[in-house]
Design a protein around this motif. Structure first.
Motif, PDB file in Angstrom:
ATOM      1  N   ARG A 137       0.831  -1.204   0.000  1.00 30.10           N
ATOM      2  CA  ARG A 137       0.000   0.000   0.000  1.00 30.10           C
ATOM      3  C   ARG A 137       0.867   1.257   0.000  1.00 30.10           C
ATOM      4  NH1 ARG A 137      -3.480  -3.025   3.611  1.00 30.10           N
ATOM      5  NH2 ARG A 137      -2.406  -2.075   5.395  1.00 30.10           N
ATOM      6  N   SER A 138       1.961   1.213   0.772  1.00 34.75           N
ATOM      7  CA  SER A 138       2.861   2.362   0.815  1.00 34.75           C
ATOM      8  C   SER A 138       3.510   2.588  -0.540  1.00 34.75           C
ATOM      9  CB  SER A 138       3.944   2.154   1.889  1.00 34.75           C
ATOM     10  OG  SER A 138       3.366   2.047   3.164  1.00 34.75           O
ATOM     11  N   ALA A 139       3.911   1.482  -1.193  1.00 33.40           N
ATOM     12  CA  ALA A 139       4.517   1.595  -2.524  1.00 33.40           C
ATOM     13  C   ALA A 139       3.512   2.121  -3.532  1.00 33.40           C
ATOM     14  CB  ALA A 139       5.071   0.236  -2.969  1.00 33.40           C
ATOM     15  N   ASP A 140       2.266   1.627  -3.443  1.00 33.63           N
ATOM     16  CA  ASP A 140       1.222   2.111  -4.354  1.00 33.63           C
ATOM     17  C   ASP A 140       0.969   3.604  -4.154  1.00 33.63           C
ATOM     18  OD1 ASP A 140       0.927  -0.364  -5.441  1.00 33.63           O
ATOM     19  OD2 ASP A 140      -0.891  -0.898  -4.347  1.00 33.63           O
ATOM     20  N   ALA A 141       0.944   4.014  -2.878  1.00 25.35           N
ATOM     21  CA  ALA A 141       0.728   5.434  -2.592  1.00 25.35           C
ATOM     22  C   ALA A 141       1.885   6.276  -3.122  1.00 25.35           C
ATOM     23  CB  ALA A 141       0.566   5.642  -1.086  1.00 25.35           C
ATOM     24  N   ALA A 142       3.109   5.762  -2.955  1.00 25.73           N
ATOM     25  CA  ALA A 142       4.276   6.486  -3.468  1.00 25.73           C
ATOM     26  C   ALA A 142       4.240   6.558  -4.984  1.00 25.73           C
ATOM     27  CB  ALA A 142       5.562   5.805  -2.995  1.00 25.73           C
ATOM     28  N   ASN A 143       3.870   5.431  -5.634  1.00 23.50           N
ATOM     29  CA  ASN A 143       3.767   5.431  -7.098  1.00 23.50           C
ATOM     30  C   ASN A 143       2.693   6.390  -7.578  1.00 23.50           C
ATOM     31  OD1 ASN A 143       5.769   3.736  -8.086  1.00 23.50           O
ATOM     32  ND2 ASN A 143       4.584   1.889  -7.688  1.00 23.50           N
ATOM     33  N   GLN A 144       1.563   6.413  -6.842  1.00 24.07           N
ATOM     34  CA  GLN A 144       0.491   7.322  -7.223  1.00 24.07           C
ATOM     35  C   GLN A 144       0.928   8.767  -7.080  1.00 24.07           C
ATOM     36  OE1 GLN A 144      -2.332   6.649  -8.595  1.00 24.07           O
ATOM     37  NE2 GLN A 144      -3.176   8.740  -8.569  1.00 24.07           N
ATOM     38  N   ALA A 145       1.624   9.076  -5.977  1.00 25.81           N
ATOM     39  CA  ALA A 145       2.119  10.443  -5.779  1.00 25.81           C
ATOM     40  C   ALA A 145       3.122  10.816  -6.865  1.00 25.81           C
ATOM     41  CB  ALA A 145       2.761  10.567  -4.398  1.00 25.81           C
ATOM     42  N   LYS A 146       3.985   9.841  -7.220  1.00 29.59           N
ATOM     43  CA  LYS A 146       4.973  10.107  -8.269  1.00 29.59           C
ATOM     44  C   LYS A 146       4.287  10.322  -9.609  1.00 29.59           C
ATOM     45  CE  LYS A 146       7.382   6.717 -10.008  1.00 29.59           C
ATOM     46  NZ  LYS A 146       8.354   5.617 -10.197  1.00 29.59           N
ATOM     47  N   SER A 147       3.292   9.502  -9.906  1.00 26.80           N
ATOM     48  CA  SER A 147       2.567   9.639 -11.168  1.00 26.80           C
ATOM     49  C   SER A 147       1.861  10.984 -11.253  1.00 26.80           C
ATOM     50  CB  SER A 147       1.552   8.502 -11.328  1.00 26.80           C
ATOM     51  OG  SER A 147       2.201   7.255 -11.398  1.00 26.80           O
ATOM     52  N   SER A 206       7.826   5.561 -15.957  1.00 29.98           N
ATOM     53  CA  SER A 206       6.967   5.621 -14.778  1.00 29.98           C
ATOM     54  C   SER A 206       5.727   4.759 -14.968  1.00 29.98           C
ATOM     55  CB  SER A 206       6.556   7.072 -14.495  1.00 29.98           C
ATOM     56  OG  SER A 206       5.634   7.140 -13.438  1.00 29.98           O
TER      57      SER A 206
END
Length: 527
Positions: A137-147, A206
């Motif tokens: 979930r943390s990785a998904d949130a980080a990926n979403q923020a990066k995207s 990305s």
């Protein structure tokens, strides 16, 4: 091992303690309490590996005891001790936080040891799963923020870059442009396109890392694609005095209409040919293209890019498709992300193909790209090896039958650029700077098509398009979404509200004309 025993009957507690103290190979410390309140206090203040909990306590019924102790410390496994084997009770215990249960009537040493071991292992495994899920979930949130960050930055860069490239291309087609000015404009265009390539590479990688990259299949003419590639690299190869040749090879005819993701095929070939141009100082670059086989409408295409450049060492051949890696000779060249080949191979494999390379240091390289695509049956066997080059500014309509195009964009530079391009091709054009004004112009002027910017203050392009498409006339009027947002969800939003086309900034002038004319050709013009 520290064990908390919660049992109000002294004889039962003594018996269980005796069993635990005989646990083979492990030193066990048992803390015995008789009430739920004592148990909660112990769980909150001391560290225990497991809790053995009798369900018949003087200050609590069984389910309340389990719930309270589980809430006090969720890291301690709970084994419920009960004389009731009813399945409903057992399920209720598990739902409240118990990990296991044991019947007091069948309490034997081996069974107790095994149950304790399983409960601890199961809790450890569950904790590992929860940690992995939290990390995901943390990785998904980080990926979403990066995207989201990349999408925002991309939009802000693409918007001014659209004006730079667009007006530079307009100047490039001026008849009275001097040689020095033409050279300056060519440099501006080449530098802008290079900047755009860098932006696209970062966004593509990305999307690939986030698993969001997919095929966007459309119908297109492969001969026109080759013609576009010739135009893209003509100036750069002439400037370096190297020969660039596109050669149709193989015995099978190539149709004039196929279906695949043209954008990804084009990007792969631009990367491969661009690398050859960059690392070839003398000699030639030859691009071979052929249809290598087909069954029905399923076909396989092959492209080979052969150059006489620096070549690649054997040590680098296995590494050049990794992200952010360049061959040793490439490290001396600035302005590259090292993502082009990594992205190209990912795209090729997405199309059930691949990219292979053969090279000899000092003599040159051959990159081979294959992919699967679909043949459009109406053009099977049609050849057009030398497509006619078209002038994007050729007037196609007389004033009395000019299609009416409405441009809706809050940026004045973008409106002026599109207006100039379309008027030079014979279209009648009106402008609107807001979504509200765009809806009014649509209602009053009855345009044949609308170019709608997607991101505007107030009523944005998405809402304006939705309102237009709710009317009978609006459903018959093509709306082309124009956006600087390169992330895939924007195109999905366009399609959901009924947009008929998608144009990404910055754009080629000829692409605008082709998109508008192609859209109008598929739509009966309203009166």
């Amino acid at each position: 091992m520290n064990i908390l025993l919660v049992e109000d009957h002294e004889s039962d507690a003594f018996y269980i303690q005796q069993i635990l103290e005989s646990y083979p190979g492990t030193t066990i410390s048992v803390k015995w309490v008789q009430t739920r309140a004592e148990a909660v206090h112990e769980i909150e203040t001391r560290q225990y590996h497991i809790c053995l909990l009798d369900l018949g306590l003087p200050d609590s019924i069984g389910l309340e005891s389990v719930e309270s102790i589980a809430a006090a410390n969720r890291n301690v496994p709970i084994i419920a001790l009960t004389g009731n084997g009813d399945k409903a009770i057992i399920l209720a215990l598990i739902s409240k936080g118990a990990d296991e249960y044991l019947s007091k009537n069948e309490l034997e040493p081996e069974l107790l040891y095994r149950t304790i071991r399983y409960a601890i292992e199961r809790r450890r495994y569950r904790d590992q799963l929860e940690s992995a899920e939290q990390a995901r979930r943390s990785a998904d949130a980080a990926n979403q923020a990066k995207s989201e960050f990349l999408a925002s930055v991309s939009h802000e860069i693409r918007t001014p870059l659209n004006s730079i490239l667009g007006f530079s291309q307009l100047i490039q087609h001026e008849d009275d442009l001097g040689e020095k000015a033409a050279h300056y404009i060519d440099s501006v265009i080449n530098s802008s396109e290079h900047l755009l390539t860098l932006i696209n590479d970062v966004l593509d990688m990305s999307r690939i890392e986030a698993g969001h990259s997919s095929l966007n299949e459309t119908r297109f003419d492969p001969h026109q694609l080759i013609n576009d590639l010739q135009s893209i690299f003509k100036h750069r190869t002439e400037e370096k005095k190297i020969d660039l040749e596109f050669i149709k090879s193989g015995s099978l005819p190539i149709p004039t209409m196929i279906r695949s993701d043209m954008g990804k095929i084009r990007q792969i070939l631009v990367n491969l040919i661009g690398n050859s141009v960059k690392f070839t100082e003398k000699g030639s670059i030859k691009v071979y293209w052929e249809l290598v086989g087909f069954s029905g409408t399923n076909a396989r295409f092959r492209f080979r890019v052969k150059d006489t450049g620096y070549g690649i060492s054997e040590n680098d051949l296995d590494r050049i498709f990794e992200p952010f890696v360049q061959a040793s000779y490439g490290k001396a060249w600035e302005g590259s992300t090292g993502l082009g080949l990594a992205i190209s191979r990912k795209f090729a494999r997405l199309m059930e193909g691949d990219i292979q390379v053969r090279s000899e240091l000092g003599k040159g390289s051959i990159f081979q790209f294959e992919c699967n695509l679909e043949l459009c049956e109406e053009s099977m066997g049609t050849l057009s090896d030398e497509p006619e080059e078209t002038n994007p500014f050729q007037r196609k309509f007389s004033p009395e039958n000019s299609p009416r195009i409405l441009i809706v964009d809050d940026a004045d530079a973008n409106r002026r650029l599109l207006t100039t391009i379309l008027k030079n091709s014979g279209y009648e054009v009106r402008q609107a700077s807001t979504g509200e004004d765009g809806i009014k112009e649509f209602e009053n002027w009855n345009p044949h098509a609308i170019l709608m910017d997607w991101r505007m203050p107030g009523i944005g392009g998405m809402e304006a398009t939705r309102q237009i498409k709710t009317t009978e006339r609006g459903r018959k009027t093509p709306v082309i979404c124009v956006t600087a947002s390169a992330m895939g969800d924007v195109q999905e939003e366009c399609e959901k509200v009924g947009a008929d086309g998608f144009l990404l900034k910055p754009y080629k002038l000829a692409h605008i004309i082709d998109l508008v004319s192609g859209t109008l050709a598929r739509t009966p013009l309203p009166r």
